[in-house]
Design a protein around this motif. Structure first.
Motif, PDB file in Angstrom:
ATOM      1  N   LEU A  35       0.570 -13.065  45.129  1.00 16.36           N
ATOM      2  CA  LEU A  35       1.164 -11.754  44.873  1.00 16.36           C
ATOM      3  C   LEU A  35       2.263 -11.836  43.820  1.00 16.36           C
ATOM      4  CD1 LEU A  35       1.414  -8.745  45.665  1.00 16.36           C
ATOM      5  CD2 LEU A  35       3.074  -9.448  47.397  1.00 16.36           C
ATOM      6  N   VAL A  36       3.184 -12.792  44.006  1.00 12.06           N
ATOM      7  CA  VAL A  36       4.312 -12.852  43.085  1.00 12.06           C
ATOM      8  C   VAL A  36       3.933 -13.504  41.766  1.00 12.06           C
ATOM      9  CG1 VAL A  36       6.019 -12.871  44.939  1.00 12.06           C
ATOM     10  CG2 VAL A  36       5.132 -15.041  44.076  1.00 12.06           C
ATOM     11  N   ALA A  37       2.844 -14.302  41.784  1.00  8.87           N
ATOM     12  CA  ALA A  37       2.415 -14.963  40.547  1.00  8.87           C
ATOM     13  C   ALA A  37       1.567 -14.042  39.673  1.00  8.87           C
ATOM     14  CB  ALA A  37       1.631 -16.229  40.871  1.00  8.87           C
ATOM     15  N   LEU A  38       0.946 -13.025  40.291  1.00  7.15           N
ATOM     16  CA  LEU A  38       0.015 -12.164  39.556  1.00  7.15           C
ATOM     17  C   LEU A  38       0.631 -11.553  38.289  1.00  7.15           C
ATOM     18  CD1 LEU A  38      -2.877 -11.138  39.630  1.00  7.15           C
ATOM     19  CD2 LEU A  38      -2.076  -9.153  40.944  1.00  7.15           C
ATOM     20  N   PRO A  39       1.839 -10.977  38.363  1.00  2.00           N
ATOM     21  CA  PRO A  39       2.409 -10.403  37.131  1.00  2.00           C
ATOM     22  C   PRO A  39       2.729 -11.465  36.080  1.00  2.00           C
ATOM     23  CG  PRO A  39       3.521  -9.547  39.094  1.00  2.00           C
ATOM     24  CD  PRO A  39       2.693 -10.706  39.530  1.00  2.00           C
ATOM     25  N   ASN A  40       2.764 -12.725  36.506  1.00  5.23           N
ATOM     26  CA  ASN A  40       3.123 -13.800  35.577  1.00  5.23           C
ATOM     27  C   ASN A  40       1.914 -14.530  35.011  1.00  5.23           C
ATOM     28  OD1 ASN A  40       6.265 -14.037  36.077  1.00  5.23           O
ATOM     29  ND2 ASN A  40       5.311 -13.902  38.102  1.00  5.23           N
ATOM     30  N   VAL A  41       0.714 -14.134  35.454  1.00  7.44           N
ATOM     31  CA  VAL A  41      -0.486 -14.849  35.031  1.00  7.44           C
ATOM     32  C   VAL A  41      -0.648 -14.811  33.517  1.00  7.44           C
ATOM     33  CG1 VAL A  41      -3.009 -14.777  35.026  1.00  7.44           C
ATOM     34  CG2 VAL A  41      -1.752 -14.711  37.188  1.00  7.44           C
ATOM     35  N   ARG A  42      -0.502 -13.633  32.933  1.00  6.35           N
ATOM     36  CA  ARG A  42      -0.719 -13.503  31.484  1.00  6.35           C
ATOM     37  C   ARG A  42       0.286 -14.351  30.696  1.00  6.35           C
ATOM     38  NH1 ARG A  42      -3.641  -8.454  29.671  1.00  6.35           N
ATOM     39  NH2 ARG A  42      -4.845  -7.864  31.531  1.00  6.35           N
ATOM     40  N   SER A  43       1.554 -14.267  31.103  1.00  4.99           N
ATOM     41  CA  SER A  43       2.550 -15.064  30.379  1.00  4.99           C
ATOM     42  C   SER A  43       2.308 -16.546  30.587  1.00  4.99           C
ATOM     43  CB  SER A  43       3.963 -14.674  30.825  1.00  4.99           C
ATOM     44  OG  SER A  43       4.141 -14.941  32.202  1.00  4.99           O
ATOM     45  N   MET A  44       1.836 -16.916  31.797  1.00  2.00           N
ATOM     46  CA  MET A  44       1.565 -18.320  32.069  1.00  2.00           C
ATOM     47  C   MET A  44       0.408 -18.816  31.205  1.00  2.00           C
ATOM     48  SD  MET A  44       0.789 -20.217  35.699  1.00  2.00           S
ATOM     49  CE  MET A  44      -0.840 -19.496  35.880  1.00  2.00           C
ATOM     50  N   VAL A  45      -0.670 -18.026  31.132  1.00  3.00           N
ATOM     51  CA  VAL A  45      -1.816 -18.405  30.301  1.00  3.00           C
ATOM     52  C   VAL A  45      -1.403 -18.468  28.833  1.00  3.00           C
ATOM     53  CG1 VAL A  45      -4.099 -17.688  29.490  1.00  3.00           C
ATOM     54  CG2 VAL A  45      -3.518 -17.500  31.915  1.00  3.00           C
ATOM     55  N   ASP A  46      -0.629 -17.466  28.397  1.00  2.02           N
ATOM     56  CA  ASP A  46      -0.135 -17.478  27.013  1.00  2.02           C
ATOM     57  C   ASP A  46       0.666 -18.751  26.739  1.00  2.02           C
ATOM     58  OD1 ASP A  46      -1.257 -15.067  26.316  1.00  2.02           O
ATOM     59  OD2 ASP A  46       0.530 -13.889  26.811  1.00  2.02           O
ATOM     60  N   SER A  47       1.555 -19.080  27.670  1.00  2.83           N
ATOM     61  CA  SER A  47       2.418 -20.246  27.477  1.00  2.83           C
ATOM     62  C   SER A  47       1.606 -21.522  27.384  1.00  2.83           C
ATOM     63  CB  SER A  47       3.425 -20.332  28.637  1.00  2.83           C
ATOM     64  OG  SER A  47       4.204 -21.487  28.520  1.00  2.83           O
ATOM     65  N   ILE A  48       0.633 -21.637  28.275  1.00  3.22           N
ATOM     66  CA  ILE A  48      -0.196 -22.839  28.273  1.00  3.22           C
ATOM     67  C   ILE A  48      -0.967 -22.965  26.964  1.00  3.22           C
ATOM     68  CG2 ILE A  48      -2.181 -23.956  29.355  1.00  3.22           C
ATOM     69  CD1 ILE A  48      -1.241 -22.644  32.001  1.00  3.22           C
ATOM     70  N   MET A  49      -1.632 -21.889  26.566  1.00  4.28           N
ATOM     71  CA  MET A  49      -2.477 -21.944  25.382  1.00  4.28           C
ATOM     72  C   MET A  49      -1.661 -22.114  24.091  1.00  4.28           C
ATOM     73  SD  MET A  49      -5.502 -21.873  26.577  1.00  4.28           S
ATOM     74  CE  MET A  49      -6.505 -21.584  25.116  1.00  4.28           C
ATOM     75  N   VAL A  50      -0.522 -21.410  24.029  1.00  2.73           N
ATOM     76  CA  VAL A  50       0.312 -21.527  22.835  1.00  2.73           C
ATOM     77  C   VAL A  50       0.890 -22.937  22.717  1.00  2.73           C
ATOM     78  CG1 VAL A  50       2.492 -20.782  21.798  1.00  2.73           C
ATOM     79  CG2 VAL A  50       0.875 -19.084  22.662  1.00  2.73           C
ATOM     80  N   THR A  51       1.227 -23.504  23.854  1.00  5.60           N
ATOM     81  CA  THR A  51       1.800 -24.851  23.829  1.00  5.60           C
ATOM     82  C   THR A  51       0.761 -25.894  23.458  1.00  5.60           C
ATOM     83  OG1 THR A  51       3.449 -24.248  25.498  1.00  5.60           O
ATOM     84  CG2 THR A  51       3.011 -26.593  25.207  1.00  5.60           C
ATOM     85  N   GLU A  52      -0.419 -25.788  24.075  1.00 12.95           N
ATOM     86  CA  GLU A  52      -1.418 -26.839  23.904  1.00 12.95           C
ATOM     87  C   GLU A  52      -2.304 -26.655  22.651  1.00 12.95           C
ATOM     88  OE1 GLU A  52      -1.358 -29.474  25.596  1.00 12.95           O
ATOM     89  OE2 GLU A  52       0.201 -28.756  26.982  1.00 12.95           O
ATOM     90  N   HIS A  53      -2.638 -25.411  22.321  1.00 11.43           N
ATOM     91  CA  HIS A  53      -3.485 -25.212  21.130  1.00 11.43           C
ATOM     92  C   HIS A  53      -3.274 -23.796  20.581  1.00 11.43           C
ATOM     93  CE1 HIS A  53      -6.619 -26.800  18.529  1.00 11.43           C
ATOM     94  NE2 HIS A  53      -7.122 -25.577  18.499  1.00 11.43           N
ATOM     95  N   PRO A  54      -2.170 -23.617  19.899  1.00 11.65           N
ATOM     96  CA  PRO A  54      -1.839 -22.268  19.420  1.00 11.65           C
ATOM     97  C   PRO A  54      -2.897 -21.664  18.488  1.00 11.65           C
ATOM     98  CG  PRO A  54      -0.461 -23.944  18.378  1.00 11.65           C
ATOM     99  CD  PRO A  54      -1.177 -24.618  19.491  1.00 11.65           C
ATOM    100  N   ARG A  55      -3.542 -22.492  17.672  1.00 13.24           N
ATOM    101  CA  ARG A  55      -4.519 -21.957  16.731  1.00 13.24           C
ATOM    102  C   ARG A  55      -5.713 -21.343  17.442  1.00 13.24           C
ATOM    103  NH1 ARG A  55      -7.376 -25.188  11.660  1.00 13.24           N
ATOM    104  NH2 ARG A  55      -8.655 -23.427  10.936  1.00 13.24           N
ATOM    105  N   LEU A  56      -6.234 -22.075  18.450  1.00 12.35           N
ATOM    106  CA  LEU A  56      -7.383 -21.562  19.198  1.00 12.35           C
ATOM    107  C   LEU A  56      -7.039 -20.225  19.865  1.00 12.35           C
ATOM    108  CD1 LEU A  56     -10.232 -21.881  20.459  1.00 12.35           C
ATOM    109  CD2 LEU A  56      -9.132 -23.146  22.309  1.00 12.35           C
ATOM    110  N   TRP A  57      -5.851 -20.148  20.451  1.00 13.24           N
ATOM    111  CA  TRP A  57      -5.442 -18.923  21.150  1.00 13.24           C
ATOM    112  C   TRP A  57      -5.207 -17.783  20.152  1.00 13.24           C
ATOM    113  CZ3 TRP A  57      -6.358 -17.246  25.623  1.00 13.24           C
ATOM    114  CH2 TRP A  57      -5.579 -16.273  26.269  1.00 13.24           C
ATOM    115  N   ALA A  58      -4.667 -18.116  19.015  1.00  9.12           N
ATOM    116  CA  ALA A  58      -4.413 -17.083  18.005  1.00  9.12           C
ATOM    117  C   ALA A  58      -5.715 -16.532  17.421  1.00  9.12           C
ATOM    118  CB  ALA A  58      -3.540 -17.657  16.885  1.00  9.12           C
ATOM    119  N   ASP A  59      -6.735 -17.405  17.306  1.00  6.58           N
ATOM    120  CA  ASP A  59      -8.006 -16.984  16.729  1.00  6.58           C
ATOM    121  C   ASP A  59      -8.923 -16.292  17.731  1.00  6.58           C
ATOM    122  OD1 ASP A  59      -7.192 -18.038  14.345  1.00  6.58           O
ATOM    123  OD2 ASP A  59      -8.281 -19.937  14.568  1.00  6.58           O
ATOM    124  N   MET A  60      -8.575 -16.389  19.009  1.00  3.69           N
ATOM    125  CA  MET A  60      -9.450 -15.803  20.038  1.00  3.69           C
ATOM    126  C   MET A  60      -9.363 -14.277  19.985  1.00  3.69           C
ATOM    127  SD  MET A  60      -9.635 -16.616  24.141  1.00  3.69           S
ATOM    128  CE  MET A  60     -10.098 -18.328  23.835  1.00  3.69           C
TER     129      MET A  60
END
Length: 472
Positions: free
Chosen positions: A134-159
């Motif tokens: 419940l409390v993590a749900l509003p943070n899912v998008r920011s968490m996914v963004d953080s993970i993808m931007v940190t690990e492979h920003p180009r792939l996430w930016a091109d998606m």
């Protein structure tokens, strides 16, 4: 009684018999019991204070103490009166022994309530899982963004935005199932991930103020009784006064013969010590006895005994087990074994890496499943090492952020605390009286000799004050 026998105080400057018109017998019978009651009350009052205060060591530097300290007996060295570097001061017995006291509390109370699994079950892993989701749900998008931007920003930016939304939606939809599976596994293996004794001892050792409050709250009525029982010094003072009168009136004073005639051998025995020494010894004995009696009445016997052995029949603390169990259960549920403390131990304790690995494992599997057909394409695009790092980061991220998410919800934390409170109270009330009494007694027992010594010294001091004012 001979009223002409002097009772001079203030080094002989004041004759109390002439001032009051009373004989020495009545001067002693009035003043000594009053002073003895004062000695008892002050002794027990300061003794209780010494158990708890000050919470932190307070002292000052003494030249030469650092050199002398290694030569002192071991029993003196362990007193809470010394600090490294030649510092002399004091710390309350219980805060000074916080680690040992916390360990005793676990052994005599917490460990008898239940295992780590018992406590975790009371917190209800499924409810914790649902709360995390419940409390993590509003943070899912920011968490996914953080993970993808940190690990492979180009792939996430091109998606494409639509692809991103699909990832967001799938993770959000599957989050409750992911946390359920993770917490089911944690619950089944909680004894390997959580050491209750290590958790409680470490938590209380770092917070001696809390340990002091818990122990004081557990035995507050009994500690107040110990202070009030100092008035027992009054009847003991009557005995001391009668003894001193016997010594005084069995001795000749100048031309005045002894009022009480004793055989020579008995006279030598009774007058082995001078009167002033008996006053000091009497004060010391009163200080020690009121301490001993107070502790005995509070802690012995745990079960009723015949009155010819124990006039009070049963220990005061044992009689209050039902209420005291509720007080300690509340402290355990709301202050010691809380969701905050358990979560911190699970994620940051000695087995925290295992807990985070469990969460990471379930998230890795879920991310792998969510990516589905894109898995091979993504691996080719970013490389297998980076891909695995993204999965591991997801688990570490959620594990790291889980604690504040959980404890920020005050209502949920209070609900879990109430469950632990009920379990602890119920189990503590079921304990045999001997074991229940032992919980508080162990906090006082090991330093009881210091309380007796303190009582003796303070009693002798009050006796010296009586000598100064009223003479021998």
């Amino acid at each position: 009684m001979n009223a002409g026998i002097e009772a001079a105080g203030f080094f002989g400057l004041l004759d109390w018999e002439k001032t009051t018109g009373l004989s020495k017998f009545w001067v002693d019978m009035i003043t000594i019991p009053i002073f003895s009651a004062m000695a008892g009350l002050i002794t027990n009052w300061t003794g209780v204070i010494m158990l708890f205060a000050p919470v932190r060591f307070t002292g000052f530097y003494v030249p030469g103490l650092k050199t002398i300290f290694p030569l002192l007996p071991r029993k003196v060295q362990i007193l809470p009166t010394f600090a490294p570097g030649g510092i002399l001061g004091f710390q309350g017995f219980i805060p000074a022994r916080s680690e040992k006291m916390a360990s005793l509390m676990v052994d005599n109370a917490v460990a008898k309530i239940g295992t780590a699994k018992d406590f975790f079950d009371q917190m209800d892993p499924r409810k914790i899982s649902a709360q995390v989701a419940l409390v993590a749900l509003p943070n899912v998008r920011s968490m996914v963004d953080s993970i993808m931007v940190t690990e492979h920003p180009r792939l996430w930016a091109d998606m494409p935005p639509r692809a991103r939304e699909a990832v967001y939606s799938r993770v959000e939809a599957e989050l409750p199932a992911i946390t359920d599976r993770a917490f089911d596994f944690i619950g089944e293996n909680i004894d390997q991930l959580l050491d209750v004794k290590l958790m409680v001892v470490g938590y209380l050792r770092r917070r001696p103020e809390l340990l002091k409050d818990v122990i004081y709250g557990l035995g507050a009525p009994e500690l107040r009784f110990m202070i009030r029982s100092g008035v027992l010094g009054f009847p003991f003072g009557v005995i001391v006064a009668l003894w001193l009168s016997l010594l005084h009136y069995s001795t000749a004073h100048g031309d005045t013969p002894a009022v009480i005639s004793l055989p020579g051998w008995l006279y030598q025995i009774l007058h082995f010590l001078p009167a002033w020494a008996w006053v000091l010894a009497g004060g010391a004995m009163v200080g020690v006895l009121v301490n001993i009696i107070a502790i005995k009445v509070v802690f012995e016997p745990a079960v009723p005994r015949p009155r010819y052995r124990y006039p009070w029949r049963v220990a005061k603390f044992a009689k209050r087990q039902y209420q005291a169990a509720a007080d300690l259960g509340h402290a355990i549920g709301y202050q010691i074994v809380t969701l905050d403390v358990v979560t911190e131990q699970l994620l940051e304790g000695p087995s925290g890496d295992k807990t985070r690995a469990v969460i990471a494992h379930f998230l890795e599997a879920e991310i792998d499943r969510i990516l589905g057909p894109l898995r091979s394409v993504t691996r080719l695009a970013i490389g297998p090492r980076h891909f695995d790092a993204i999965q591991a980061s997801a688990g570490a991220s959620l594990a790291t952020e889980m604690k504040p998410w959980l404890v920020e919800d005050v209502e949920f934390s209070q609900t879990t605390a109430a469950s632990v409170d009920r379990l602890a109270t119920e189990k503590l009330r079921e304990l045999p009286p001997e074991e229940f009494v032992e919980m508080l007694y162990t906090a006082i027992e090991q330093d009881a000799w210091l309380l007796y010594l303190h009582g003796g010294v303070l009693g002798a001091f009050i006796g010296a004050l009586h000598l100064l004012i009223f003479g021998a």
